[in-house]
Design a protein around this motif. Structure first.
Motif, PDB file in Angstrom:
ATOM      1  N   TYR A  17     100.872  50.157 186.728  1.00 11.40           N
ATOM      2  CA  TYR A  17     100.205  50.954 187.805  1.00 11.40           C
ATOM      3  C   TYR A  17      98.743  50.362 188.051  1.00 11.40           C
ATOM      4  CZ  TYR A  17     104.456  53.596 188.451  1.00 11.40           C
ATOM      5  OH  TYR A  17     105.690  54.038 188.742  1.00 11.40           O
ATOM      6  N   TYR A  18      97.997  50.604 186.875  1.00  8.42           N
ATOM      7  CA  TYR A  18      96.573  50.278 186.859  1.00  8.42           C
ATOM      8  C   TYR A  18      96.437  48.789 187.605  1.00  8.42           C
ATOM      9  CZ  TYR A  18      91.954  48.980 184.901  1.00  8.42           C
ATOM     10  OH  TYR A  18      90.687  48.528 184.605  1.00  8.42           O
ATOM     11  N   HIS A  19      97.317  47.992 187.280  1.00 10.48           N
ATOM     12  CA  HIS A  19      96.901  46.497 187.643  1.00 10.48           C
ATOM     13  C   HIS A  19      97.385  46.521 189.099  1.00 10.48           C
ATOM     14  CE1 HIS A  19      95.333  44.887 183.888  1.00 10.48           C
ATOM     15  NE2 HIS A  19      96.479  45.193 183.352  1.00 10.48           N
ATOM     16  N   TYR A  20      98.661  47.219 189.366  1.00 10.03           N
ATOM     17  CA  TYR A  20      99.116  47.271 190.482  1.00 10.03           C
ATOM     18  C   TYR A  20      98.067  47.806 191.710  1.00 10.03           C
ATOM     19  CZ  TYR A  20     102.820  47.905 194.251  1.00 10.03           C
ATOM     20  OH  TYR A  20     103.505  48.006 195.251  1.00 10.03           O
ATOM     21  N   PHE A  21      97.476  48.568 191.309  1.00 12.83           N
ATOM     22  CA  PHE A  21      96.634  49.437 192.415  1.00 12.83           C
ATOM     23  C   PHE A  21      95.176  49.008 192.088  1.00 12.83           C
ATOM     24  CE2 PHE A  21     100.281  52.385 192.563  1.00 12.83           C
ATOM     25  CZ  PHE A  21     100.379  52.357 193.914  1.00 12.83           C
ATOM     26  N   SER A  22      94.742  47.947 191.372  1.00 15.69           N
ATOM     27  CA  SER A  22      93.359  47.593 191.184  1.00 15.69           C
ATOM     28  C   SER A  22      92.630  47.087 192.344  1.00 15.69           C
ATOM     29  CB  SER A  22      93.696  46.606 190.063  1.00 15.69           C
ATOM     30  OG  SER A  22      94.164  45.421 190.583  1.00 15.69           O
ATOM     31  N   SER A  23      93.166  46.529 193.360  1.00 17.27           N
ATOM     32  CA  SER A  23      92.656  46.104 194.605  1.00 17.27           C
ATOM     33  C   SER A  23      92.810  47.122 195.699  1.00 17.27           C
ATOM     34  CB  SER A  23      93.088  44.788 195.087  1.00 17.27           C
ATOM     35  OG  SER A  23      92.990  43.811 193.955  1.00 17.27           O
ATOM     36  N   ASN A  24      91.562  47.243 196.626  1.00 20.37           N
ATOM     37  CA  ASN A  24      91.921  48.074 197.715  1.00 20.37           C
ATOM     38  C   ASN A  24      93.139  47.408 198.496  1.00 20.37           C
ATOM     39  OD1 ASN A  24      89.982  49.906 197.199  1.00 20.37           O
ATOM     40  ND2 ASN A  24      88.369  48.778 197.982  1.00 20.37           N
ATOM     41  N   HIS A  25      93.983  48.283 199.327  1.00 22.07           N
ATOM     42  CA  HIS A  25      95.015  47.592 200.007  1.00 22.07           C
ATOM     43  C   HIS A  25      95.258  48.755 201.245  1.00 22.07           C
ATOM     44  CE1 HIS A  25      99.131  46.270 201.258  1.00 22.07           C
ATOM     45  NE2 HIS A  25      98.777  45.234 200.449  1.00 22.07           N
ATOM     46  N   PRO A  26      95.389  48.441 202.449  1.00 22.38           N
ATOM     47  CA  PRO A  26      95.486  49.394 203.566  1.00 22.38           C
ATOM     48  C   PRO A  26      96.895  50.139 203.446  1.00 22.38           C
ATOM     49  CG  PRO A  26      96.215  47.155 204.318  1.00 22.38           C
ATOM     50  CD  PRO A  26      95.405  47.005 202.866  1.00 22.38           C
ATOM     51  N   LEU A  27      97.912  49.670 202.654  1.00 20.28           N
ATOM     52  CA  LEU A  27      99.023  50.561 202.441  1.00 20.28           C
ATOM     53  C   LEU A  27      99.161  51.263 201.224  1.00 20.28           C
ATOM     54  CD1 LEU A  27     101.534  47.738 203.831  1.00 20.28           C
ATOM     55  CD2 LEU A  27     100.593  49.607 205.144  1.00 20.28           C
ATOM     56  N   ALA A  28      97.855  51.494 200.417  1.00 16.11           N
ATOM     57  CA  ALA A  28      97.868  51.973 199.180  1.00 16.11           C
ATOM     58  C   ALA A  28      96.872  53.257 199.114  1.00 16.11           C
ATOM     59  CB  ALA A  28      97.453  51.115 198.029  1.00 16.11           C
ATOM     60  N   TYR A  29      97.144  54.256 198.471  1.00 11.88           N
ATOM     61  CA  TYR A  29      96.175  55.479 198.389  1.00 11.88           C
ATOM     62  C   TYR A  29      96.298  56.000 197.186  1.00 11.88           C
ATOM     63  CZ  TYR A  29      94.393  59.914 199.661  1.00 11.88           C
ATOM     64  OH  TYR A  29      93.424  61.268 199.842  1.00 11.88           O
ATOM     65  N   ARG A  30      95.010  56.462 196.515  1.00 13.49           N
ATOM     66  CA  ARG A  30      94.926  57.051 195.443  1.00 13.49           C
ATOM     67  C   ARG A  30      94.781  58.613 195.492  1.00 13.49           C
ATOM     68  NH1 ARG A  30      91.216  53.381 191.172  1.00 13.49           N
ATOM     69  NH2 ARG A  30      92.352  51.378 191.469  1.00 13.49           N
ATOM     70  N   LEU A  31      95.722  59.276 194.737  1.00 13.15           N
ATOM     71  CA  LEU A  31      95.516  60.720 194.682  1.00 13.15           C
ATOM     72  C   LEU A  31      95.336  61.084 193.371  1.00 13.15           C
ATOM     73  CD1 LEU A  31      96.181  63.354 196.226  1.00 13.15           C
ATOM     74  CD2 LEU A  31      98.661  63.197 195.663  1.00 13.15           C
ATOM     75  N   GLN A  32      94.302  61.859 193.174  1.00 16.26           N
ATOM     76  CA  GLN A  32      93.923  62.420 191.816  1.00 16.26           C
ATOM     77  C   GLN A  32      94.417  63.899 191.468  1.00 16.26           C
ATOM     78  OE1 GLN A  32      89.754  62.635 190.604  1.00 16.26           O
ATOM     79  NE2 GLN A  32      90.145  61.331 188.754  1.00 16.26           N
ATOM     80  N   TYR A  33      95.287  63.951 190.590  1.00 15.83           N
ATOM     81  CA  TYR A  33      95.793  65.330 190.129  1.00 15.83           C
ATOM     82  C   TYR A  33      94.892  66.302 190.083  1.00 15.83           C
ATOM     83  CZ  TYR A  33      98.182  69.044 187.591  1.00 15.83           C
ATOM     84  OH  TYR A  33      98.679  70.003 187.223  1.00 15.83           O
ATOM     85  N   GLU A  34      93.568  66.198 189.589  1.00 15.80           N
ATOM     86  CA  GLU A  34      92.745  67.001 189.221  1.00 15.80           C
ATOM     87  C   GLU A  34      92.113  67.687 190.555  1.00 15.80           C
ATOM     88  OE1 GLU A  34      93.558  64.966 185.344  1.00 15.80           O
ATOM     89  OE2 GLU A  34      92.969  64.165 187.342  1.00 15.80           O
TER      90      GLU A  34
END
Length: 412
Positions: free
Chosen positions: A172-189
């Motif tokens: 997952y770390y590598h998969y989301f390593s670049s900014n992508h218009p169809l990707a979103y990072r949601l932090q649990y904390e």
């Protein structure tokens, strides 16, 4: 409805014990979203192409059919068609517009997701790695399941939970390593600390309007959608004990994990990933507690070993450090359809013929190796006989006399 490119389909991705059940139970409160516990069915679809034990046998036949006769393009179309029937069937049953597929072990098939549904949206739920580890330990102790990071993390025996905590995390770390218009990072904390603001951001990413009290999942626990969610019986066993997000588990790793467990896991992950995901303060506390200054880089030897273990067990291979992408070929195919059905049919015929020839060639090579091995054994036996003859005095002459005697006796 979900179209063939994956519009209105959302994948909530993370390793197990990252808080995906909490995020999902809030999302499913939205009137336009259908979200339930883990589906997992895409993994079963992908595994059709790989060897696995079946009670009725035929492993070799099935492998030859999917990998020798059925072209990749046809398999992907069939998999996409089946998936669309499932996803859109769920929408019809709920009158929603968006499906959220929350399946933590989808790190197994990230390439497959991109090829099937390049326009789907993907949310990466990020959590402090030490909190993930402590959640594993807490849940496993509740269910009396065997879980020991000290015994299993470096143990060469295959263990899917250790694979989650190492391979899954880095996939997952590598998969989301670049900014992508169809990707979103949601932090649990952030989600548990300020759920209203975070759910508003998620809704904006999904292009839907935020609805009040999404985060108060306990108030809607007896709706038909919630009944379906809880009926699955998987996910966080502590979820139903609360009615909305809370911060109790943010620092629980300090009480649940031992100093040895923290040291071992941080050594495997390396310091860099803590810094890049926003957990520098957690790493600082871990280093202060254990008295160890952790290397920046992860234990790549262990990561590669665990990856090869899963690949060997499943028959599946991955791209190294695979990043999320939209396949242009698929977009072009979806937009233009097929300009010439006849050309496409001929292409499939050629692909099938080529696959059949490759299988024949492979089988021929295997047969050649078998015959060569058999011939070598015969040559070895002949050499032993000749050496034996050379040892016995007059061996060749005795052999000739014996042959003449036996022939003569046979005539009598």
């Amino acid at each position: 409805m979900i179209n063939a490119q994956g519009k209105n389909l959302v994948f909530l991705l993370c390793v197990p014990r990252s808080g995906s059940s909490l995020a999902t139970v809030m999302l499913q409160n939205h009137s336009k979203i259908f979200a339930t516990q883990e589906m997992w069915f895409l993994m079963s679809l992908l595994d059709l192409k790989h060897n696995q034990h079946r009670p009725y046998g035929g492993m070799g036949i099935i492998n030859q059919f999917f990998n020798g006769i059925v072209p990749d393009e046809v398999f992907q179309k069939a998999a996409r068609s089946f998936s669309l029937q499932v996803y859109n069937g769920l929408l019809q049953s709920s009158e929603a517009e968006i499906v959220v597929d929350k399946s933590p072990r989808y790190y197994y098939l990230l390439e497959f997701i991109d090829s099937l549904f390049p326009q789907s949206k993907r949310i990466w739920l990020i959590r402090n790695p030490l909190s993930i580890l402590s959640s594993y330990k807490k849940v496993e102790s509740l269910t009396n399941s065997r879980f020991s990071i000290e015994n299993d993390l470096l143990n060469p025996q295959f263990n899917i939970k250790m694979t989650d905590l190492t391979v899954g995390f880095f996939r997952y770390y590598h998969y989301f390593s670049s900014n992508h218009p169809l990707a979103y990072r949601l932090q649990y904390e952030k989600l548990v600390s300020n759920p209203v603001e975070e759910m508003r951001k998620v809704c904006k990413f999904l292009e839907i309007t935020y609805e009040e009290d999404l985060e108060k999942y306990g108030e809607k626990m007896h709706s038909s959608k919630s009944d379906l969610f809880y009926s699955m019986g998987v996910g966080d066993p502590f979820l139903a004990k609360h009615s909305e997000p809370h911060r109790d588990s943010i620092d629980s790793w300090k009480d649940i994990l031992s100093k040895k467990e923290v040291e071992m896991y941080c050594q495997v992950l390396g310091a860099r990933i803590f810094h890049e995901l926003g957990y520098s303060d957690v790493l600082e506390e871990a280093e202060k507690w254990t008295g160890v200054k952790f290397d920046a880089e992860p234990d790549m030897e262990l990561i590669r070993f665990r990856t090869e273990q899963l690949n060997d067990a499943s028959g599946h291979k991955w791209e190294n450090q695979y990043e999320m992408k939209v396949h242009e070929l698929h977009n072009q195919m979806f937009e233009e359809e097929i300009t010439s059905k006849n050309d496409n049919y001929q292409l499939i015929q050629l692909q099938t013929t080529l696959s059949s020839l490759e299988i024949r060639l492979e089988n021929s090579y295997i047969e050649q190796k078998r015959l060569r091995s058999k011939l070598e054994k015969h040559e070895e036996l002949r050499g032993k006989i000749n050496r034996l003859k050379s040892i016995v005095p007059f061996g060749n002459r005795i052999s000739s006399w014996a042959s003449e005697y036996l022939v003569h006796r046979g005539r009598e």
